[in-house]
Scaffold this motif. Structure first.
Motif, PDB file in Angstrom:
ATOM      1  N   GLY A 138       0.805  -1.222   0.000  1.00  0.00           N
ATOM      2  CA  GLY A 138       0.000   0.000   0.000  1.00  0.00           C
ATOM      3  C   GLY A 138       0.828   1.258   0.000  1.00  0.00           C
ATOM      4  O   GLY A 138       0.343   2.331  -0.348  1.00  0.00           O
ATOM      5  N   LEU A 139       2.120   1.150   0.390  1.00  0.00           N
ATOM      6  CA  LEU A 139       3.019   2.295   0.393  1.00  0.00           C
ATOM      7  C   LEU A 139       4.176   2.049  -0.563  1.00  0.00           C
ATOM      8  O   LEU A 139       4.692   0.936  -0.657  1.00  0.00           O
ATOM      9  N   ILE A 140       4.559   3.104  -1.256  1.00  0.00           N
ATOM     10  CA  ILE A 140       5.626   3.003  -2.252  1.00  0.00           C
ATOM     11  C   ILE A 140       6.703   4.032  -1.924  1.00  0.00           C
ATOM     12  O   ILE A 140       6.384   5.204  -1.642  1.00  0.00           O
ATOM     13  N   TYR A 141       7.948   3.606  -1.953  1.00  0.00           N
ATOM     14  CA  TYR A 141       9.063   4.535  -1.730  1.00  0.00           C
ATOM     15  C   TYR A 141       9.442   5.169  -3.063  1.00  0.00           C
ATOM     16  O   TYR A 141       9.699   4.478  -4.052  1.00  0.00           O
ATOM     17  N   VAL A 142       9.464   6.506  -3.099  1.00  0.00           N
ATOM     18  CA  VAL A 142       9.720   7.242  -4.343  1.00  0.00           C
ATOM     19  C   VAL A 142      11.213   7.560  -4.450  1.00  0.00           C
ATOM     20  O   VAL A 142      11.806   8.130  -3.523  1.00  0.00           O
ATOM     21  N   THR A 143      11.798   7.187  -5.572  1.00  0.00           N
ATOM     22  CA  THR A 143      13.254   7.371  -5.744  1.00  0.00           C
ATOM     23  C   THR A 143      13.608   8.539  -6.660  1.00  0.00           C
ATOM     24  O   THR A 143      14.783   8.889  -6.785  1.00  0.00           O
ATOM     25  N   GLU A 144      12.603   9.131  -7.296  1.00  0.00           N
ATOM     26  CA  GLU A 144      12.885  10.270  -8.187  1.00  0.00           C
ATOM     27  C   GLU A 144      11.656  11.165  -8.280  1.00  0.00           C
ATOM     28  O   GLU A 144      10.557  10.794  -7.867  1.00  0.00           O
ATOM     29  N   GLY A 145      11.866  12.373  -8.823  1.00  0.00           N
ATOM     30  CA  GLY A 145      10.756  13.308  -8.991  1.00  0.00           C
ATOM     31  C   GLY A 145      10.546  14.180  -7.755  1.00  0.00           C
ATOM     32  O   GLY A 145      11.335  14.163  -6.803  1.00  0.00           O
ATOM     33  N   PRO A 146       9.480  14.967  -7.762  1.00  0.00           N
ATOM     34  CA  PRO A 146       9.238  15.928  -6.668  1.00  0.00           C
ATOM     35  C   PRO A 146       9.030  15.268  -5.303  1.00  0.00           C
ATOM     36  O   PRO A 146       9.260  15.902  -4.277  1.00  0.00           O
ATOM     37  N   ASN A 147       8.597  13.998  -5.292  1.00  0.00           N
ATOM     38  CA  ASN A 147       8.364  13.293  -4.024  1.00  0.00           C
ATOM     39  C   ASN A 147       9.504  12.334  -3.666  1.00  0.00           C
ATOM     40  O   ASN A 147       9.319  11.413  -2.874  1.00  0.00           O
ATOM     41  N   GLN A 148      10.676  12.573  -4.239  1.00  0.00           N
ATOM     42  CA  GLN A 148      11.820  11.701  -3.996  1.00  0.00           C
ATOM     43  C   GLN A 148      12.111  11.595  -2.495  1.00  0.00           C
ATOM     44  O   GLN A 148      12.134  12.589  -1.772  1.00  0.00           O
TER      45      GLN A 148
END
Length: 645
Positions: free
Chosen positions: A281-291
């Motif tokens: 249900g949760l995703i770790y963001v590695t790039e972009g504005p929500n990195q």
């Protein structure tokens, strides 16, 4: 009326269930367009006719014969293409209603209901917008309890949020005050913080270089590190006591105060975070504005993301709220510790803590949850519900109810009366919004003080000889009635524009009008007891009698009496409708209409001066019935009934 309907349905069901393909739910009773057409009406012959390919009117005529020997019904008529109109036995119905007044006919449906309301950030004084939340939430609680539900009232305390952080920043960085200095601040601490919060907002906007220090304070508070966490604890607890005192003026209280600091310290969020990650249900963001952030993809739009954990590791409001919602349903497999915070007579308000205090109490584990939060939070509430669904708790997600409502504004006249200046740019506006961050808004206590002052002037004009303390008590009750009714009378998703004169009008659609009606009706029975010795024992004796000679009424009075009784008898159905739709404007409007009807009846038909004793008896019982229902309605809306007005 609910009991009468159930009796009629049960009687007919036994008569027709073997002969016609109908279900119990098909036997719904409605009201005809006009009382002259009957008191209740069956419409199911239309659906039945389509099912068995038979003329609905012919079916209605067949079925109506089954009801002719039922003692609760005086007459049955077939109308139009297939309506079955029922005329109740008025004497039996009225006496039956009188006898069951003390017993709710409603039945509970849930194991335990949790209602979370008020939820004021403990960083400044409560304002007028918070009163709408609290009045709506408290009315829901009262109605649910009347229905027989077991209800737990929670008031969530966001004592680690960014609003508290701003005030901590203000004391530590702008005013350079120590904790000991805070304790020495006299008077209304919540008012002091109101002004400080506004100054901090302006300062941070003008000094972006101060934002890292604010972020540091937030992180230290979340990790319970001194001295920042100590400041947050002192500020939030002192302001919380002020909030509780404000709400007490309106008869509003709570069972437990769950604190955000406890959620963090006891690792509730870590448990929820682990479960959500496990289910994807949760995703770790590695790039972009929500990195660097942990996000949740939106159910309706997988391209959009909601940040749950910021890149610096701090948890957003919605993340903590998911953990809190899981705890409410008993799904987190862990609990808070508790200690008493305040005691009101025999009622203890508990607060959560992260350390054992030796108290063996427990809260939460609801089967249904209402979150009373304004409509601007609808998106975040959807995220919370989505969190439950991701974890497979679909039943709980369906029973996680967002009780939303629109904002409160003030009329220009009310704003001037409270001493607020309006800028030239805004002077032509028809209403003014509340904004604590900008310092625009009316503190709840100021509003209540002004209402009480205006009510006191009216009481002094009407009752100049009363002792001052009694005048003050009545003024407080009128002010409470005025604000509570005003907060309920408008549809919850409509903008509410508060106006003093409108709220305090003794003759309009207001709380004082309802109170005044109750006071007048009470005075009838006080005079009857003083003059004739007619008290509650005599009324109880009349109610137990098997006969009430309604035939002696004139034709007009028969109609007026019956229209009043039938209308009043719908009160429990209105309570249910208000609960199911979460529109307590229905309850408020019903109470107002009932007052109009009883006032009209009282003007037409004398009671105290009536010479015919049988006629007087009927009128006394009529007024007693309506007064008992009015008292119930006032109680459900939290409106006190003064002795005099």
């Amino acid at each position: 009326m609910i009991q009468a309907k159930e009796k009629i349905k049960a009687f007919l069901w036994e008569k027709i269930k073997e002969s016609y393909p109908v279900s119990w739910n098909d036997l719904q009773l409605s009201s005809p367009p006009h009382i002259s057409m009957g008191d209740l009406c069956f419409t199911f012959p239309f659906k039945l006719g389509r099912t068995i390919k038979k003329n609905p009117r012919q079916l209605a005529e067949e079925i109506a014969k089954k009801l002719t020997d039922f003692e609760e019904i005086n007459k049955v008529e077939i109308a139009g293409p297939g309506y079955i109109n029922l005329f109740l036995n008025r004497e039996r119905f009225f006496l039956g209603q009188l006898r069951t007044l003390d017993h709710s006919q409603l039945t509970p449906e849930e194991k335990k209901i949790i209602v979370e309301h008020t939820n004021i950030n403990p960083n400044k004084a409560a304002h007028i917008g918070h009163l709408r939340n609290a009045c709506l939430g408290d009315t829901l609680v009262r109605c649910l309890r009347y229905k027989g539900e077991k209800v737990e009232v929670q008031n969530y305390i966001d004592d680690t949020g960014v609003q508290v952080v701003d005030v901590v920043f203000g004391f530590m960085e702008l005013e350079k005050k120590s904790l000991e200095d805070l304790e020495k601040i006299p008077g209304k601490f919540d008012y002091y913080c109101w002004d400080l919060y506004t100054r901090v907002s302006s300062y941070l906007n003008a000094h972006p270089e101060a934002q890292p220090r604010k972020a540091e304070i937030l992180k230290k508070i979340e990790h319970n590190e001194p001295p920042e966490a100590d400041y947050a604890h002192y500020i939030s607890r002192r302001i919380l006591r002020a909030h509780l005192a404000t709400m007490k003026r309106l008869g509003i209280t709570y069972d437990v105060l769950p604190c955000e600091s406890s959620i963090l310290t006891l690792k509730f969020w870590e448990k929820a975070f682990h479960l959500l990650k496990e289910r994807g249900g949760l995703i770790y963001v590695t790039e972009g504005p929500n990195q660097g952030c942990w996000v949740m993809r939106l159910e309706e739009d997988q391209e959009k993301e909601k940040i749950i954990v910021r890149s610096d590791g701090t948890v957003t409001y919605v993340g903590k709220d998911i953990a809190y919602q899981l705890w409410k349903f008993g799904l987190l497999e862990r609990d808070f510790y508790y200690e008493p915070f305040e005691q009101e007579n025999d009622h203890i308000i508990w607060i959560t803590t992260s350390q054992p205090k030796g108290w063996s109490v427990t809260f939460g584990q609801g089967s249904k949850v209402y979150n009373v939060i304004d409509v601007r939070q609808s998106y975040l509430q959807k995220i919370v519900t989505q969190g439950l669904k991701i974890l497979g708790y679909h039943e709980q997600a369906n029973k996680s109810i967002h009780f939303s409502y629109e904002m409160v504004a003030l009329s220009p006249k009310s704003l001037r009366e409270l001493g607020y200046e309006v800028s030239n740019e805004e002077k032509d506006k028809s209403f003014y919004e509340v904004s604590g961050r900008k310092g625009l808004g009316v503190k709840a206590d100021d509003l209540l003080d002004q209402l009480e002052s205006k009510a006191l002037a009216e009481v002094e004009k009407r009752n100049p000889d009363l002792p001052l303390e009694e005048k003050l008590t009545i003024a407080r009750q009128i002010a409470c009635g005025a604000i509570r009714y005003f907060m309920l009378r408008f549809a919850r998703n409509s903008l509410l524009i508060f106006d003093f004169d409108e709220a305090l009008n003794f003759e309009g659609e207001t709380g004082p009008y309802l109170q005044y009606t109750g006071v007048r009706l009470n005075s009838i029975f006080r005079k009857l007891e003083e003059r004739e010795g007619l008290g509650e024992a005599k009324l109880a004796q009349w109610i137990k009698s098997d006969h009430l000679p309604l035939a002696i009424l004139s034709e007009k009075e028969k109609d007026d009496f019956w229209e009043l009784i039938i209308y009043a008898s719908q009160y429990e159905e209105i309570i249910l409708e208000s609960i199911y739709t979460l529109e307590f404007a229905h309850l408020a409007k019903f109470a107002f209409n009932l007052c109009q009807k009883i006032n009209g009846y009282y003007h037409l038909y004398s009671i105290l001066n009536e010479k015919n004793l049988e006629l007087k008896k009927i009128r006394i019982l009529t007024v007693a019935y309506v007064l008992a229902i009015l008292k119930k309605l006032l109680g459900l809306m939290g409106i006190p009934l003064p002795e005099k007005m």
